[in-house]
Design an enzyme around this catalytic site. Structure first.
Site, PDB file in Angstrom:
ATOM      1  N   ASP A 118      -9.124  -0.012  -4.819  1.00 33.05           N
ATOM      2  CA  ASP A 118      -8.684  -1.088  -3.929  1.00 33.05           C
ATOM      3  C   ASP A 118      -7.391  -0.735  -3.198  1.00 33.05           C
ATOM      4  O   ASP A 118      -6.605   0.083  -3.649  1.00 33.05           O
ATOM      5  CB  ASP A 118      -8.468  -2.382  -4.727  1.00 33.05           C
ATOM      6  N   GLU A 119      -7.218  -1.392  -2.085  1.00 33.36           N
ATOM      7  CA  GLU A 119      -5.939  -1.442  -1.383  1.00 33.36           C
ATOM      8  C   GLU A 119      -5.321  -0.084  -1.096  1.00 33.36           C
ATOM      9  O   GLU A 119      -4.121   0.116  -1.268  1.00 33.36           O
ATOM     10  CB  GLU A 119      -4.940  -2.318  -2.166  1.00 33.36           C
ATOM     11  N   ASN A 120      -6.153   0.844  -0.678  1.00 30.65           N
ATOM     12  CA  ASN A 120      -5.624   2.116  -0.202  1.00 30.65           C
ATOM     13  C   ASN A 120      -5.418   2.001   1.301  1.00 30.65           C
ATOM     14  O   ASN A 120      -6.382   1.962   2.053  1.00 30.65           O
ATOM     15  CB  ASN A 120      -6.595   3.251  -0.532  1.00 30.65           C
TER      16      ASN A 120
END
Lengths: 702, 702
Positions: free
Chosen positions: B327-329
């Site tokens: 997530d959230e790269n």
């Protein structure tokens, strides 16, 4: 002890030198200061003003303090933050943190060695600009940090420390707490939180009772069968014990292990029946009391086995002491074993002598491992080696006898927390009471005392409520000057300290609510808590005497929720005592308000009790509380009329008092005597609710 | 599933077969039965009478149940004993204990395998003579024992189980709880007690978020530097993790580890900066949010390192799943790294594609280790291998998309416990709401859901109060039939289940008192608790948005003591809703009593707040509570007069309502809308305090 005096400290040390002595206890000004310190320090001087707590509060350490002080200072930051809600810029204290201008500067000369007799003194100076803690070594500094934590106060302007000068050191060097982890095992986190509590009140020895008839609670790698067969799976691994030792060491607490011998030995004998004095097989006890099976002292294998076992334990525990128990060996198994009787011929003339011989051989092995033995006072027999330390559980006679015979000795009698006497009893139980005549050399042998927590009737969820806060009162007895012994003031501080213990994770307050919610199945248990606040468990061995308890007993009844120090009763009793001596309208009003509250509480209380059959046994106490409250109000009415109350009225209350004194649900009502005092006062007709405080002793008026 | 029907069970199975369907939810008779079961079983039929709990209560197990069932049955004995205070003759349940005539007989055919998709069904029959629990396997039996534990009731005649027939199985097979132990580490005992809570409400997957920018929380023996440099000393040893896995397994809970990659990677990169996408050095974050540093996907060493790491973890965790985050790269570090940009040429056309490539390589390694990967919904990109399970945190669109593309999928969106929405929100968040059109094959891919406990703003003392009791409402949504969705009834049961969770050692109730006592420095915090019972923390990311929180923040303020489900407000709001629809004198009286209690509480509340500056921020809410309570009473007065209230009066209250809706101390008052409803009702003049319940809809009267 000669200690360099830091430049800033000279003035206050001189000031303290001129402070009044403590011959009459602590000055009223200090008692009313709101400083809820416990144990009360040796010397306290209060100034005006305070050091305010701000986000910039920081701590610097100078000197060779050792890691303990950094860690303790870091923990102090956390506690101060949580209580105040203020987040500090500084999060951790290290060798390099802070500056000479830090809000708190700690000066320490050396780390100190964790041992009995180490210098534990410290000086604490607080003024509105900064605080300075000075100690010879890290152990003294830990104590000073705990004092500072207790000093934090709050008012509508914020949080801060009162300006004060404290010079402090302990009266006794051995201030212990024993926890019996054999009858009911206590997981590591229970031990951890109690170590935190100990450090908070400057107790320095944790004595773990690791074996008894109900279980063997520590892993042996040499004899793994001891726990494999003798623990029901409940024991500390060596990794866990090392963790506990280190956790305690970090907080200035010495861990002393006890392995109870030659009796109380069932849990050893389950896996080693060949070493027993009577034929096996042995099974762990699930009940308490009964025969105490013993090792066979005539069997050379006994010593070979114990020699190897104690060598292993000596390597595991760094403290220079190993407690070998030695208590309550009836000798019956020895008397009934012909081989043992034959072994005794002709030199050993009694079971006592045989036990001494056993202890001597044990002591020789343990001494060879570099440790000194400690034992309960039964081991004090002719021929005991002088290095042995005596722990007196049966009374002060053996304490003084041991000391006179050249043994160092520790008092436990009077400090049995499991017997649930009020804190005031233990508090007034001085190892060397005022007026005791003991030679200086004998007095020096009395190391201190130890509070004992036997665990037949506790489990992890309730044990804290038996240890705390009474252990804090014991801590004050062992640390503070002898003259500090005013009971109402002790209780006032104890109540505050109890709250502060809670912030360390101790559960004695929170878990009462848990039990009451379980018993009622309700969220709102306030009416029941009102009752709990005026009852306490039956004392001594009364509960155990019913005999039906086992290690499986649920221990979740009303008496498990009740505590030895029911605050409302304590406060009510104190108020009545003062009122009887000095009747005044304000005091009477407080007493009336309390009595009326108890009456008003009753309908909600009955409604809680009725649907929960587990609570039914406590009904008589709930009823007596109302009945006595009404009698108390009647007595006050008579007192107000300033006419002696009619004897007939008093006679009518007799049955009510008898009833109110009956235990129920293994608890008792603790405000009965106070109401009786009001009745007696009413009968004398000597009250005057209109009198003012300066009126003096009522007794003197008559 | 074909299952032999035991002789005694045939009758009730037939009876159940004829029970009414659940098209309109649960029949009122069951809702009013006082059976506070949660999750509510698939089929319940209540009979008269009950099975009384006596000291002779015992349990026998027949069939190849496995050890789990014996242990769970033994624990049931302990819980029943503690709640009732009755000590049973039987203390432990083993293969040989009890007889066919035992009070509770458990029939199990096989131990069962702890995996997603195992048979979890059970049948429970209770009549006044005995109880019978039947399950295909041990996992179903565990669920049945939890149901029985919840069934225990108490009245003035004692404790017992209502006579009932239950046939039960879960709606979804994945019912998870994630705990983020990276932002704030949670010691083993926190995990243990939450596992107990999970088992109590039939949750079966514990997902541990073990790495993030703030810490790496599990020991690697291959790469010990991960925790040595990246954990601040706070991590699980492999011994501890094995203990947790076994502890969970004993209770029917699967442990799924998450190692968040390629971003959220600071704690890896502290010791392995050479694998980062941007130059180091890296330091553990003490704040939350900000850049999410990522592994370098162009560096072959990254895969060599991760390959060895995951091989080690695959051996440690028995579950067939490894969560790899994903997530959230942001991709910023990749965009800014010329070497990575060069590596992408020419085939990889976007950072998303690069991440997919990274995940593919990871998945190949992990699959080779015998595990399937799980990832947050960002990993759902073209090319993702079909075995990968998608966890949808951003919404149901990705849940359905994943399922349509052939992935199994889990819903987390709407179940974020840390956002502190009331339990009713999560409760009504159905992974497949009524009316959803999904092909059968797609529907089958939706495994269930998972409640998420992100830990930026919790510590071990407060985390339970964020997880519970809301997670029990999530558990019901995932277990019970879709039609079970009546919110007031859910809250009624939730309040009772919350108490029962407390008996498992969960701290969500007891620790509120601890915080309030710390904040006030007082024992008697009841007046403050009255306020806490009507406020709750600001929801969503409002508190985090202030941006000043770090891992060091004390988290001991009033909003940490407040909870997402303030019971007094919930109850008041329900009562007002009912009253507005069906005005009657009884309801009005209850509403008036509550308003008057809030007003009467105020002086004591103010007296508690004033000396504690940490409480000062909550003052406006205390004032608004009084103001609105008075407005509520005025509204009721107008309603009683059956004349529309003057508009001028209502206008005067506008400022008060505006004020009351303002957050203070990061909390909000939760009874404001209800009072406004009373004002609106007063303005309409349609109330009638004298009406009786049979009067019907007020709206219909006008």
């Amino acid at each position: 002890m000669a200690k360099p005096i830091p430049a800033f400290g000279l003035a206050f040390l001189l000031a303290l030198a001129s402070a009044p002595a403590f011959a009459d206890g602590v000055p009223a000004q200090l008692q009313q200061s709101g400083m809820n310190l416990m144990p009360w320090p040796a010397h306290v001087q209060l100034h005006g003003g305070r050091l305010a707590l701000t986000p910039q509060f920081d701590i610097a350490v100078t000197g060779d303090s050792g890691q303990r002080v950094y860690d303790a200072a870091t923990r102090l930051l956390q506690h101060l933050q949580r209580r105040s809600g203020i987040e500090f810029d500084q999060h951790a204290v290290t060798a390099n943190s802070g500056s000479a201008r830090a809000a708190l500067v700690i000066h320490v000369h050396r780390p100190g060695v964790l041992k009995i007799g180490e210098d534990e003194s410290y000086s604490l100076h607080v003024d509105p600009g900064h605080a300075v803690l000075t100690a010879e070594d890290g152990l003294g500094a830990l104590h000073g940090l705990q004092t500072l934590r207790q000093l934090l106060q709050s008012d509508s302007n914020g949080y801060g420390f009162p300006a004060v000068d404290i010079r402090d050191q302990p009266r006794f060097e051995w201030r212990g707490l024993m926890i019996d982890v054999a009858r009911h095992f206590e997981p590591v986190e229970v031990i951890e939180r109690n170590i935190r509590g100990m450090a908070a009140v400057k107790l320095n020895v944790l004595h773990l009772h690791l074996s008894d008839n109900q279980g063997f609670r520590i892993q042996s790698k040499v004899f793994p069968e001891l726990t494999e067969l003798g623990s029901n799976g409940q024991y500390y691994t060596q990794t866990q014990i090392r963790h506990i030792i280190r956790y305690a060491d970090d907080r200035g607490v010495i861990v002393v292990p006890e392995f109870d011998l030659p009796a109380h030995a069932v849990s050893w004998l389950v896996s080693h029946p060949e070493l027993a004095s009577a034929p096996g097989p042995y099974h762990l006890y699930t009940r308490f009391g009964g025969e105490n099976p013993a090792f066979d002292p005539s069997n050379p294998d006994t010593y070979r086995f114990l020699g190897r076992f104690f060598k292993e334990m000596a390597g595991l525990f760094p403290a220079p002491y190993i407690h070998i128990g030695g208590d309550e060996n009836s000798g019956r198994q020895w008397t009934n074993n012909p081989a043992i009787q034959a072994y005794m011929q002709p030199a050993i003339t009694s079971n006592d002598a045989l036990q001494t011989r056993f202890i001597q051989q044990l002591a020789a092995m343990i001494t060879a491992d570099g440790k000194q033995i400690i034992g309960w006072d039964e081991i004090l027999q002719p021929g005991l080696e002088k290095g042995a330390i005596i722990q007196s559980w049966r009374g002060k006679d053996s304490l003084y006898q041991a000391a006179r015979e050249g043994h160092r000795a520790i008092l436990s009698n009077g400090y049995y927390l499991d017997l649930l006497y009020p804190a005031s009893d233990a508090y007034l139980n001085d190892p060397i009471p005022p007026g005791t005549r003991l030679a200086r050399s004998v007095r020096r042998n009395i190391l201190g005392g130890e509070a004992e927590m036997w665990s037949e009737l506790v489990r992890p969820e309730t044990i804290d409520s038996r240890i705390w806060p009474t252990a804090a009162a014991v801590a004050e007895r062992l640390w503070s000057p002898q003259e500090v012994r005013d009971v109402p003031w002790m209780y006032k501080r104890l109540r505050s300290v109890n709250l502060q213990l809670e912030e360390l994770g101790l559960t004695q307050i929170r878990n009462q609510g848990v039990l009451l919610r379980q018993l009622t199945g309700r969220h709102d248990i306030e009416p029941l808590r009102v009752l709990l606040d005026v009852i306490s468990p039956v004392r001594g061995y009364q509960r155990m005497a019913t005999g039906h308890y086992t290690i499986h007993s649920p221990l979740a009844s009303i008496t498990d929720a009740a505590t030895a120090n029911p605050w409302a009763a304590i406060q009510f009793n104190e108020r009545v005592d003062r009122f009887v001596k000095h009747p005044d309208a304000g005091a009477e009003q407080q007493i009336r308000a309390q009595l009326e509250q108890w009456i008003a509480n009753d309908p909600a209380l009955e409604a809680l009790i009725e649907p929960a059959t587990a609570l039914h046994p406590v009904k008589p106490l709930a009823q007596s509380l109302v009945t006595l409250s009404k009698i108390g109000l009647q007595a006050l009415d008579y007192i107000d009329r300033k006419q002696p109350a009619p004897q007939a009225w008093a006679r009518q209350t007799t049955t009510d008092f008898l009833q109110a004194r009956e235990p129920a649900a293994a608890t008792k009502l603790r405000m009965v005597d106070a109401v009786e005092k009001l009745v007696v006062m009413a009968l004398k007709g000597d009250g005057s609710s209109g009198s003012d405080l300066s009126r003096g002793e009522v007794q003197g008026d008559r």
